[in-house]
Design a protein around this motif. Structure first.
Motif, mmCIF file in Angstrom:
data_model
loop_
_atom_site.group_PDB
_atom_site.id
_atom_site.type_symbol
_atom_site.label_atom_id
_atom_site.label_comp_id
_atom_site.label_asym_id
_atom_site.label_seq_id
_atom_site.Cartn_x
_atom_site.Cartn_y
_atom_site.Cartn_z
ATOM 1 N N SER A 58 8.745 -5.814 10.371
ATOM 2 C CA SER A 58 8.659 -5.802 8.907
ATOM 3 C C SER A 58 7.835 -4.615 8.418
ATOM 4 O O SER A 58 8.188 -3.972 7.428
ATOM 5 C CB SER A 58 8.024 -7.098 8.409
ATOM 6 N N LEU A 100 8.964 -1.502 5.980
ATOM 7 C CA LEU A 100 8.236 -1.156 4.752
ATOM 8 C C LEU A 100 7.751 0.296 4.770
ATOM 9 O O LEU A 100 7.141 0.764 3.815
ATOM 10 C CB LEU A 100 7.044 -2.091 4.552
ATOM 11 N N GLU A 147 -3.425 -1.972 2.682
ATOM 12 C CA GLU A 147 -2.083 -1.909 2.105
ATOM 13 C C GLU A 147 -1.127 -2.859 2.833
ATOM 14 O O GLU A 147 -0.318 -3.540 2.198
ATOM 15 C CB GLU A 147 -1.585 -0.461 2.215
ATOM 16 N N MET A 148 -1.236 -2.909 4.168
ATOM 17 C CA MET A 148 -0.390 -3.840 4.940
ATOM 18 C C MET A 148 -0.633 -5.277 4.492
ATOM 19 O O MET A 148 0.301 -6.062 4.334
ATOM 20 C CB MET A 148 -0.710 -3.732 6.430
ATOM 21 N N CYS A 149 -1.917 -5.606 4.279
ATOM 22 C CA CYS A 149 -2.259 -6.973 3.883
ATOM 23 C C CYS A 149 -1.632 -7.307 2.543
ATOM 24 O O CYS A 149 -1.047 -8.371 2.357
ATOM 25 C CB CYS A 149 -3.773 -7.148 3.794
ATOM 26 N N LYS A 150 -1.779 -6.358 1.592
ATOM 27 C CA LYS A 150 -1.293 -6.646 0.245
ATOM 28 C C LYS A 150 0.227 -6.686 0.183
ATOM 29 O O LYS A 150 0.808 -7.449 -0.584
ATOM 30 C CB LYS A 150 -1.848 -5.606 -0.732
ATOM 31 N N LYS A 151 0.883 -5.850 1.004
ATOM 32 C CA LYS A 151 2.347 -5.788 0.929
ATOM 33 C C LYS A 151 3.044 -6.833 1.788
ATOM 34 O O LYS A 151 4.189 -7.181 1.521
ATOM 35 C CB LYS A 151 2.822 -4.406 1.369
ATOM 36 N N LEU A 152 2.393 -7.251 2.857
ATOM 37 C CA LEU A 152 3.122 -8.134 3.772
ATOM 38 C C LEU A 152 2.294 -9.279 4.356
ATOM 39 O O LEU A 152 2.745 -10.436 4.349
ATOM 40 C CB LEU A 152 3.690 -7.303 4.940
#
Lengths: 81, 81
Positions: A24, A28, B59-64
């Motif tokens: 994933s 992204l 950013e990874m945390c917020k997006k996925l």
């Protein structure tokens, strides 16, 4: 005494959740990452001193929390303690 | 740079896994524990320096990785780093 038990799939054990996250993230557009593995973390507050708390938690892990065939665990105290 | 993302249900959000562990531990005869909560931990190896790695992971945390409505996260570096 508050502590955390970090439970991860053993090295070599397939980690489908980690793989799914990798796929994933790639989709992204994220790059430069590797070796994503997902595990569990369990926060426990134990009414005992540090040594005792470690012993009790060890027993909890062996009897219930961890599948020692496929998982490793680690007991982690919060930074301030 | 290896780091861990610790993802926990927010305070006040029901944590059925934590409750299930509490019940099972009680049935096994464990006492003196309280406030068990279960979350996820994700290990990531990011090819960047520390500040950059934190930004990318955020950013990874917020997006996925994290559902910010019901979960809190914390980025934790391994002790030796």
């Amino acid at each position: 005494m508050k502590l955390n038990v970090k439970i991860m799939p053993k090295n070599g054990v397939l980690d489908p959740q980690g793989k799914a996250i990798e796929n994933s993230l790639s989709q992204l557009g994220f790059k430069n990452f590797s070796e994503i593995r997902q595990g569990k973390i369990i926060e426990i507050d134990i009414d005992a001193d540090k040594d005792q708390a470690i012993n009790i938690t060890d027993e909890m892990c062996k009897k219930l929390l961890v599948n020692l065939i496929i998982e490793d665990y680690e007991i982690i105290f919060d930074r301030e303690e």
